[in-house]
Design an enzyme around this catalytic site. Structure first.
Site, PDB file in Angstrom:
ATOM      1  N   TYR A   1       0.841  -1.199   0.000  1.00 23.25           N
ATOM      2  CA  TYR A   1       0.000   0.000   0.000  1.00 23.25           C
ATOM      3  C   TYR A   1       0.876   1.249   0.000  1.00 23.25           C
ATOM      4  O   TYR A   1       2.098   1.174  -0.096  1.00 23.25           O
ATOM      5  CB  TYR A   1      -0.985  -0.052   1.164  1.00 23.25           C
ATOM      6  CG  TYR A   1      -1.958  -1.213   1.048  1.00 23.25           C
ATOM      7  CD1 TYR A   1      -2.455  -1.608  -0.193  1.00 23.25           C
ATOM      8  CD2 TYR A   1      -2.359  -1.938   2.162  1.00 23.25           C
ATOM      9  CE1 TYR A   1      -3.327  -2.680  -0.324  1.00 23.25           C
ATOM     10  CE2 TYR A   1      -3.237  -3.019   2.051  1.00 23.25           C
ATOM     11  CZ  TYR A   1      -3.714  -3.385   0.808  1.00 23.25           C
ATOM     12  OH  TYR A   1      -4.572  -4.451   0.674  1.00 23.25           O
TER      13      TYR A   1
ATOM     14  N   ARG B   1      -8.519 -14.676  10.732  1.00 23.91           N
ATOM     15  CA  ARG B   1      -9.564 -15.610  10.332  1.00 23.91           C
ATOM     16  C   ARG B   1      -9.907 -16.616  11.435  1.00 23.91           C
ATOM     17  O   ARG B   1     -11.062 -17.025  11.564  1.00 23.91           O
ATOM     18  CB  ARG B   1      -9.144 -16.339   9.058  1.00 23.91           C
ATOM     19  CG  ARG B   1      -9.122 -15.444   7.822  1.00 23.91           C
ATOM     20  CD  ARG B   1      -8.407 -16.110   6.665  1.00 23.91           C
ATOM     21  NE  ARG B   1      -6.982 -16.260   6.939  1.00 23.91           N
ATOM     22  CZ  ARG B   1      -6.156 -16.974   6.183  1.00 23.91           C
ATOM     23  NH1 ARG B   1      -6.613 -17.621   5.123  1.00 23.91           N
ATOM     24  NH2 ARG B   1      -4.871 -17.055   6.489  1.00 23.91           N
TER      25      ARG B   1
END
Length: 656
Positions: free
Chosen positions: A174, A318
Site C-alpha cells: 500500500y 480468520r
C-alpha cells in the site's frame, strides 16, 4: 483458568498500555459501513471479539483520505467528523470486556480493494500494478502533503473516540510501501531516490500522527518482512526500515506480516506461521515489541512463539472470525469446542456485501435470538444426513435443549466435505466435520452411522419425531460418453470418471494421459482432481469451455493453485469444449473443440475426468413434500458451498 498456555495468557506492557494477554485480533475489516461510518453490525462484531478474550484488537479497513475511498464507501473513513460517534461506541464496547483497541490507518495508493473508486489511483510514480486496470496518477508534492495531513486528522479522530492507539499500514504494497520500495518509487525529488528520501513520506506520516495523539496512545507500524514479488522488498529492507523508525523514538511496536495484496491472506496450502522468523529478526534488530500474525490458528502456536522469544504478541484474524471465543476456550482448556478456521478464503474474502465466514454463520448476520436459549418445550428431532448442514442443525438444536438423533447412511460423517478434504493441500476442510462430530459427543446427540433411511422408514420417523430435518446432501453429477469407468488402456476409448473417483483413489491402471474437463464450475473440484493426477504421474491437461481458469476459486488461492499445476506439468485449454469418442459417426478418438472457432484437435487421452455440478439427493425431501414439521436444508435442496450448508443448518436449529 488453565495454565496449559501460560506464555500466551501472560499480561504484557505495550508502551503505556497493559494488555491482559498476548493474543491479538488482527485487522480484518467487516465492510459494514454506510457512507464511511461503521454500522451497529460492525460494532457487534468487535464487541464479540473482545468478549471472546483477546487482549488487543487492531481494527482494519480504515482509510485516511478521500483519494482512497471506494465508490461504495464501505471502508471506514477515519478522516470525517461523522465517524467519531460510531468509533466512540465501538471503543467503549471493546473496553467493557477488558480488551484494548488500536485503529489501523491505511491509504491504498495505486491499489484498489473491494470495488471501484471515484478517485484515480495515486502513487509516488506511475508504475501500474498487474492487479488493477489503470496506471496510477503520480502524486504532486501538494497532494502528498494533503494526504499526510489526512493521517494526522484520522489519528486525532481515533484519539477523540477513545482508542488506545493507532497503527500505520505500511505493508502489503500500500501507499507507504510504494514510497519505500525502489520497485514502485521512481521519483527524483525529495520523496525518491535515496533511502532517506524514500522514507520521507512515512516519516512525515509518523510525525503528523504523533502530533495529533496524546502521550497515552501507542503508535505502531505494520511492515511486510517479505513482499514475495519479483523486485519487491525483502527482510533486509524491512530491517533497515524498522531500524530507521526505531531511531525516531516515536514508534512503540512493529506488526510483521508477509506478502502484498493478493498474496498476504495465506490459504490452507501455505505453511502455518509463515512470518515468525521475520518477526524474530525485527525484534532482535530493534529491541521494540513485535506483533506477528499470518496463518496462526491456535493458542498452542501462539504460546510457543512467545515462549521462544520470537515475538511479544501473536495475532490472528480468520481464526477469530471462525470462533471469537478461541481465547477463552483455550484458557479454560476447552480446546475440543473451538471451531477452527479452514483457511479456504471464501466468505471471509468475498465481502458480498460484507464479512461472512464459511463455518460461523453468525459473522455478518449476527447471533440468532434463538441460539443458546432453551426452547420452551424440548422436542424429539431427527436429522437425516451427517454432512455439515445436518450436523450444524443438530448442534444448534441440541444446544437449545432438544433431543436430537442423527442418521447417516455412510460409515462416516462429513458428506461431500469428506471427499473434498482428500484433495491435495486441502485436508484442513475436514476440521469443520471434526468440530461438529465433537459437538455431537459433547451435546449427547445420538449419531447412527451406516443407517440408511428409505421412503418406507418415513412414516415411523414422523411418528416418533416432533420435527424431521432432511439433509441428505448430494452425489457426483453423471458422466457422459462411453461406458463410465472403462479401465485406462482399453480399446473402447478413454475411461470417463468423476472427480470423486479421482480423489477417493478409484482410478486403476498405470498413469497415462489424462484430460480433466471442467464443464461449467470454475471452482475447486476439477482442479483438485487435476492436481491429484499430476501428483501421481499422469500427463494432465485441464480443459474448460469457460473463458478463464479456476474463475470461482478465491483470488488469493488461484495463483498458487495454477502455479502448482504448472510446476507439475499440467497444460491448460480455456474456451474449449470436449467431444468424447462416438459423439458422431466419424469420431473414434474424441475431440477438443474451441468454443469460439479455431483448430479442432484429437482428444488423445486414456482417462477423462468429466466434472459436472453435483446432483441433489432429494428423494426423501420430495417424498415428504412441504410440511410444518419437516425442514430441508443443504445440498439436497441444491448443491452449493460449505457456507450455505452451515448457514441453513444454523438457522434451522435455531428456529425449531
Amino acid at each position: 483458568m488453565t495454565t496449559e498456555f501460560p506464555h500466551a495468557f501472560s499480561p504484557f506492557s505495550l508502551g503505556p498500555l497493559t494488555l491482559r494477554n498476548r493474543l491479538v485480533a488482527l485487522p480484518a475489516g467487516t465492510s459494514m459501513a454506510v457512507d464511511g461510518v461503521p454500522t451497529h453490525g460492525d460494532q457487534e462484531h468487535f464487541e464479540r471479539l473482545a468478549a471472546g478474550g483477546v487482549g488487543l484488537i487492531v481494527g482494519g479497513a480504515t482509510v485516511v483520505h478521500p483519494s482512497t475511498t471506494l465508490r461504495s464507501r464501505k471502508l471506514v473513513e477515519a478522516y470525517i467528523d461523522e465517524v467519531v460517534p460510531a468509533l466512540t461506541e465501538k471503543a467503549a464496547a471493546v473496553h467493557r470486556h477488558g480488551a484494548k483497541i488500536i485503529g489501523q490507518l491505511c491509504h491504498l495508493g495505486r491499489e484498489f480493494i473491494g470495488g471501484e473508486s471515484d478517485s484515480p489511483p495515486s502513487a509516488p510514480s506511475p508504475v501500474k500494478t498487474v492487479r488493477d486496470a489503470y496506471p496510477p496518477h503520480e502524486m504532486s508534492v501538494e497532494e502528498i502533503r494533503d494526504i499526510v495531513d489526512g493521517w494526522g486528522v484520522s489519528a486525532a479522530n481515533l484519539a477523540r473516540a477513545g482508542y488506545d492507539g493507532a497503527e500505520i499500514h505500511a505493508a502489503h504494497g500500500y501507499l507507504p510501501a510504494q514510497f519505500m520500495s525502489e520497485l514502485t518509487n521512481r521519483r527524483t525529488d525529495d520523496y525518491g531516490g535515496s533511502f532517506a528520501n524514500r522514507m520521507r513520506f512515512l516519516d512525515e506520516v509518523v510525525a503528523a500522527m504523533r502530533a495529533a495523539m496524546p502521550d497515552g496512545m501507542v503508535l505502531g507500524v505494520r511492515l511486510s518482512g517479505e513482499e514475495e514479488i519479483p523486485g519487491g522488498m525483502g527482510i533486509e529492507d524491512c530491517v533497515r526500515i524498522a531500524r530507521h523508525l526505531t531511531a525516531s523514538g516515536s514508534v512503540h511496536y512493529f506488526s510483521i506480516t508477509h506478502g502484498t495484496r493478493g498474496k498476504y491472506v495465506k490459504d490452507a496450502t501455505s505453511p502455518d506461521a509463515v512470518a515468525v522468523d521475520s518477526a524474530a529478526r525485527i525484534r532482535a534488530e530493534t529491541g521494540l515489541p513485535v506483533l506477528v500474525g499470518q496463518r496462526i490458528r491456535d493458542a498452542a502456536t501462539a504460546d510457543h512463539i512467545v515462549k521462544s522469544g520470537k515475538a511479544d504478541l501473536v495475532g490472528m484474524a480468520r481464526a477469530l472470525i471462525a470462533d471469537p471465543d478461541l481465547p477463552n476456550k483455550s484458557a479454560e482448556g476447552r480446546l475440543g469446542e473451538i471451531r477452527g478456521c479452514l483457511g479456504i478464503n471464501q466468505d471471509c474474502r468475498a465481502f458480498d456485501p460484507h464479512l461472512h465466514c464459511a463455518v460461523n454463520a453468525e459473522v455478518g448476520r449476527g447471533r440468532h435470538p434463538g441460539v443458546g436459549v432453551r426452547a420452551a418445550a424440548a422436542k424429539e428431532i431427527v436429522v437425516i444426513g451427517g454432512g455439515p448442514a445436518g450436523l450444524e442443525a443438530a448442534r444448534v438444536a441440541a444446544g437449545r435443549g432438544h433431543k436430537v438423533t442423527v442418521f447417516e447412511a455412510s460409515g462416516e460423517l462429513g458428506g461431500a466435505v469428506g471427499v473434498a478434504a482428500r484433495s491435495p493441500h486441502r485436508a484442513t476442510i475436514i476440521d469443520i466435520v471434526d468440530y461438529l462430530a465433537g459437538e455431537m459427543r459433547r451435546l449427547r446427540v445420538d449419531v447412527n452411522l451406516g443407517a440408511q433411511i428409505g421412503e418406507d422408514d418415513l412414516p415411523e420417523l414422523l411418528a416418533m419425531a416432533d420435527h424431521v430435518v432432511v439433509a441428505t446432501g448430494s452425489r457426483p453429477g453423471s458422466v457422459p460418453g462411453p461406458v463410465p469407468g472403462t479401465l485406462p488402456g482399453s480399446t473402447s476409448g478413454p475411461a470417463v470418471v468423476t472427480v470423486d473417483d479421482v480423489l477417493l483413489g478409484r482410478i486403476p491402471g498405470t498413469p497415462g494421459r489424462a484430460v480433466v474437463f471442467d464443464e461449467s464450475d470454475g471452482f475447486w473440484p476439477a482442479y483438485s482432481a487435476a492436481e491429484a493426477l499430476a501428483g501421481r504421474g499422469w500427463d494432465t491437461r485441464v480443459v474448460t469451455p469457460l473463458t478463464a481458469l479456476a474463475s470461482r476459486v478465491p483470488a488469493e488461492s488461484v495463483g498458487p493453485l495454477l502455479g502448482r499445476l504448472g510446476d507439475g506439468g499440467a497444460r491448460f485449454h480455456v474456451a474449449t469444449g470436449l467431444e468424447l469418442p462416438g459423439s458422431d459417426d466419424d469420431d473414434e478418438v474424441g475431440r477438443l473443440v474451441p468454443v469460439f472457432g479455431g483448430e479442432v484437435t484429437a482428444l488423445d487421452a486414456d482417462l477423462v475426468v468429466w466434472h459436472r455440478p453435483r446432483a441433489a439427493v432429494d428423494g426423501l425431501a420430495r417424498a415428504l413434500g412441504r410440511r410444518d414439521d419437516v425442514s430441508v436444508i443443504g445440498d439436497c435442496l441444491t448443491p452449493r458451498r460449505i457456507s450455505h450448508a452451515i448457514a441453513e443448518g444454523y438457522r434451522t436449529g435455531a428456529e425449531i
